[in-house]
Design a protein around this motif. Structure first.
Motif: not given
Length: 228
Positions: A114, A117-118, A148-149, A151, A177-180
């Motif tokens: 991905a 930073d995800t 991307p974050a 999704h 898919v999330t933000a890290q």
């Protein structure tokens, strides 16, 4: 797709834990075949050959069990494994007919990277589908390449092999898919959650001693200032 492994089976007439132990001591596996309204068929299978067939065929391995001069197509439904010895103790099969469609759970296989930073979270490791008994997919591939974050991939977004249809809820969340999150933010969230839950941690003796020394030093400094 499911390959049909041919295995010579023996009709089993002894039952119970003692009989099962004797079967396993002979490097064989006790099994039962259910399905199509018939009485359950109790059989004994060769241990090593059956183990290799299950390893090759996966969780939905299809075996052609030959016993009493008759071949039975059997779909693996449950495998009991000894948690310590890791030996197969018993297998449940369901009998199927060529061309017949069955509903099974198939593994989700996530591929790709991905966006930076995800964090990719697989919310469901398997998906329920309907397929011909002799053409069950080993897994369903899901690509997260450059996603991307924010999704999300739902069951209806999966690309299924020809002849396979979705049996699960089409809005079932498969991949998120999330933000890290940073280590500091994660620790802060954990502390906040523990505080809300009323969880308290014992302070280590060394920290208590350090705090007492600091407090004593502060008191001494205050007294010194007062004396002056």
């Amino acid at each position: 797709m499911s390959d049909t492994e041919k295995i010579a089976a023996e009709t089993r007439t002894e039952f119970g834990k003692g009989a099962a132990r004797r079967i396993r001591r002979d490097n064989k596996i006790p099994a039962v075949i259910y399905g199509h309204g018939a009485e359950p068929l109790h059989v004994t299978l060769p241990g090593h050959q059956t183990m290799m067939a299950l390893k090759h065929g996966g969780s939905n391995a299809l075996l052609a069990l030959d016993f009493d001069g008759t071949e039975h197509l059997a779909l693996t439904k449950q495998v009991q494994v000894d948690p310590i010895k890791r030996q197969i103790e018993h297998i449940d099969f369901v009998t199927v007919i060529r061309g017949e469609k069955v509903t099974v759970d198939v593994a989700i296989h996530v591929v790709g990277d991905a966006a930076p930073d995800t964090l990719v979270v697989t919310e469901n490791n398997t998906i329920q589908v309907e397929a011909e008994a002799t053409h069950i997919p080993e897994s369903i591939e899901v690509s997260v390449e450059k996603l991307p974050a924010g999704h999300q991939i739902l069951a209806k977004d999966l690309v299924l092999p020809k002849g396979t249809t979705l049996a699960a809820d089409e809005d079932l969340l498969i991949v998120n898919v999330t933000a890290q999150i940073s280590a500091e933010a994660l620790e802060a969230e954990l502390e906040e959650a523990e505080a809300e839950a009323g969880i308290e941690h014992d302070v280590p003796d060394a920290e208590i001693a350090d705090a007492q020394v600091e407090a004593a030093a502060e008191d001494a400094a205050i007294e010194a200032d007062s004396a002056e």
